[in-house]
Design a protein around this motif. Structure first.
Motif, short mmCIF file in Angstrom:
data_model
loop_
_atom_site.label_atom_id
_atom_site.label_comp_id
_atom_site.label_asym_id
_atom_site.label_seq_id
_atom_site.Cartn_x
_atom_site.Cartn_y
_atom_site.Cartn_z
N GLY A 49 0.71 -1.12 0.03
CA GLY A 49 0.00 -0.05 -0.07
C GLY A 49 0.71 1.41 0.04
O GLY A 49 0.36 2.27 -0.05
N SER A 53 3.25 -0.06 -6.84
CA SER A 53 2.76 -0.64 -7.89
C SER A 53 2.21 0.63 -8.65
O SER A 53 2.30 0.62 -10.11
N THR A 54 1.65 1.51 -8.13
CA THR A 54 0.89 2.42 -8.83
C THR A 54 1.91 3.40 -9.53
O THR A 54 1.66 3.76 -10.79
P1 ADP Z 1 2.14 -1.15 -3.27
O1 ADP Z 1 2.31 -1.53 -4.54
O2 ADP Z 1 3.10 -0.38 -2.56
O3 ADP Z 1 1.52 -2.25 -2.57
P2 ADP Z 1 -0.16 0.12 -4.66
O4 ADP Z 1 0.48 1.19 -5.50
O5 ADP Z 1 -0.55 -1.03 -5.22
O6 ADP Z 1 0.72 -0.11 -3.28
O7 ADP Z 1 -1.25 1.04 -3.75
C1 ADP Z 1 -1.13 2.30 -3.07
C2 ADP Z 1 -2.43 2.77 -2.27
O8 ADP Z 1 -3.50 3.00 -3.47
C3 ADP Z 1 -3.14 1.56 -1.58
O9 ADP Z 1 -3.72 2.04 -0.46
C4 ADP Z 1 -4.21 1.13 -2.55
O10 ADP Z 1 -5.42 0.57 -2.01
C5 ADP Z 1 -4.58 2.26 -3.15
N1 ADP Z 1 -5.14 2.20 -4.58
C6 ADP Z 1 -4.52 1.38 -5.65
N2 ADP Z 1 -5.15 1.29 -6.84
C7 ADP Z 1 -6.42 1.97 -6.47
C8 ADP Z 1 -7.80 2.23 -7.06
N3 ADP Z 1 -7.86 1.65 -8.50
N4 ADP Z 1 -8.60 2.72 -6.51
C9 ADP Z 1 -8.45 3.16 -5.11
N5 ADP Z 1 -7.36 3.02 -4.39
C10 ADP Z 1 -6.49 2.41 -4.97
#
Ligand code: ADP
Length: 368
Positions: A49, A53-54
């Motif tokens: 979180g 990944s984002t």
């Molecule tokens: P990591 O890769 O470090 O585990 P992410 O980049 O997947 O983290 O996610 C960062 C945050 O954004 C998390 O809290 C996740 O729940 C939120 N998030 C990711 N994608 C979405 C989405 N499509 N809608 C709402 N929240 C999202």
């Protein structure tokens, strides 16, 4: 840090500038800026979180930034679709086509790019050799182990010769031994091909094994950036210190330059221009930089100049194979851990009084 990545005069291959990604009111990526050099193996490390990944998905083109710029080779990418970015991607789920052979899975990106058959065969053969799967070319994914499937996914991502390979927890589903073997393969592959790799993991050991630089993520920001060695030995803040490896924290008050008080006792500190007398500080000492001595040994071995010593009571001893740890508590209730190689030994039992020593030069200083 590897000198090549410190050279700010070099034009970076990838530049993320003031990148933001909001989901409603939620800030997933928070004004993030980062330069990635050509040929570098950079890992995004952070807990679940934290925005890794984002950030990777925005670079790949699967997510659109709320604001900010992504440049590759000096060109803005935000409006370029994923398949035109020259970026390969490997996910934790291999996402291979189950009905296609290994050969046809690897050939797929070339088929959709309409390469002629002979050229396609040549490139696929080269990839099969690269990931050492020539003997498996005609199998279906279901007839392969998890590690072999991941190698097919890597070959498929590399076959159209992307400049940048993005990998999101690609080894997360594999068991430890296989993961370590593939980490070694990946390191060699990176070295041989001179690729730029951006890798996402929450596993600090994996980050250390693979990367030339690590970006530590927390709440959508990069809170530490550097080689594994520099981040471990000289963490920029207490968060990075506690995230990467084990650490002891002592709450102290600065009593002058190079001096502090801890639980009413004077300590030596590294000189620092950043703090003033009276400041509340946290000292961080790695467990392997601390020594534990019996009272008798402490009495016969005078404290070397520039070292500190505090009394504590042993609470627990752990045998970890190669090393041992000894947990202690000071009179003021601060818990500390000392780590030593098993060959050296920590000959104590719970309840013993010990002296814990460390060199002031080995302690990092943070604002409380
Ligand atoms: P990591 O890769 O470090 O585990 P992410 O980049 O997947 O983290 O996610 C960062 C945050 O954004 C998390 O809290 C996740 O729940 C939120 N998030 C990711 N994608 C979405 C989405 N499509 N809608 C709402 N929240 C999202």
């Amino acid at each position: 840090m590897n000198a090549i990545f410190q050279d700010s005069s070099r034009q970076p291959l990838v530049s993320l500038r003031n990148l933001n990604k909001h989901y409603g009111n939620f800030v997933a990526v928070d004004n993030l800026s980062l330069d990635i050099q050509e040929g570098e193996f950079l890992t995004f490390l952070g807990s679940s979180g934290s925005g890794k990944s984002t950030t990777l998905s925005m670079l790949a083109g699967f997510e659109t930034p709320s604001s900010g710029a992504i440049e590759v080779g000096g060109k803005d990418l935000v409006n370029v679709p994923p398949h035109k970015r020259g970026i390969g991607m490997v996910f934790q789920r291999y996402s291979l086509f189950p009905h296609l052979s290994v050969r046809d899975n690897i050939a797929f990106p070339l088929a959709i790019r309409k390469l002629d058959a002979a050229e396609r065969e040549r490139k696929v053969d080269a990839m099969l050799r690269l990931v050492q799967l020539e003997a498996f070319a005609n199998r279906r994914p279901a007839q392969l182990s998890g590690g072999q499937q991941q190698r097919v996914a890597i070959a498929r991502a590399l076959v159209y010769e992307p400049r940048i390979l993005l990998m999101d927890e690609p080894l997360g589903a594999l068991d430890k031994k296989l993961r370590e073997d593939l980490q070694d393969e990946l390191r060699q592959l990176h070295r041989r091909l001179g690729l730029t790799i951006v890798y996402v993991t929450h596993d600090q050991e994996e980050a250390m094994r693979l990367s030339q630089r690590i970006a530590i993520f927390s709440h959508g920001k990069i809170v530490g950036l550097g080689s594994g060695v520099s981040l471990y030995q000289d963490p920029p803040n207490a968060f990075v210190a506690s995230f990467l490896g084990n650490s002891n924290f002592l709450d102290v008050t600065a009593t002058g330059q190079g001096a502090a008080s801890f639980e009413g006792q004077g300590l030596a500190m590294r000189l620092s221009s950043e703090h003033r007398t009276g400041d509340a500080l946290r000292l961080m000492v790695r467990p392997e930089k601390a020594l534990a001595l019996s009272q008798a040994d402490a009495a016969t071995n005078p404290l070397p100049p520039g070292w500190n010593e505090v009394s504590a009571t042993v609470s627990e001893l752990l045998f970890l194979g190669e090393s041992q740890t000894c947990s202690v508590v000071t009179a003021g209730g601060t818990e500390l851990t000392v780590r030593a190689l098993s060959a050296t030994g920590l000959p104590f039992k719970p309840g013993d009084t010990v002296k814990v020593r460390w060199a002031a030069a080995d302690a990092c200083i943070y604002s409380a």
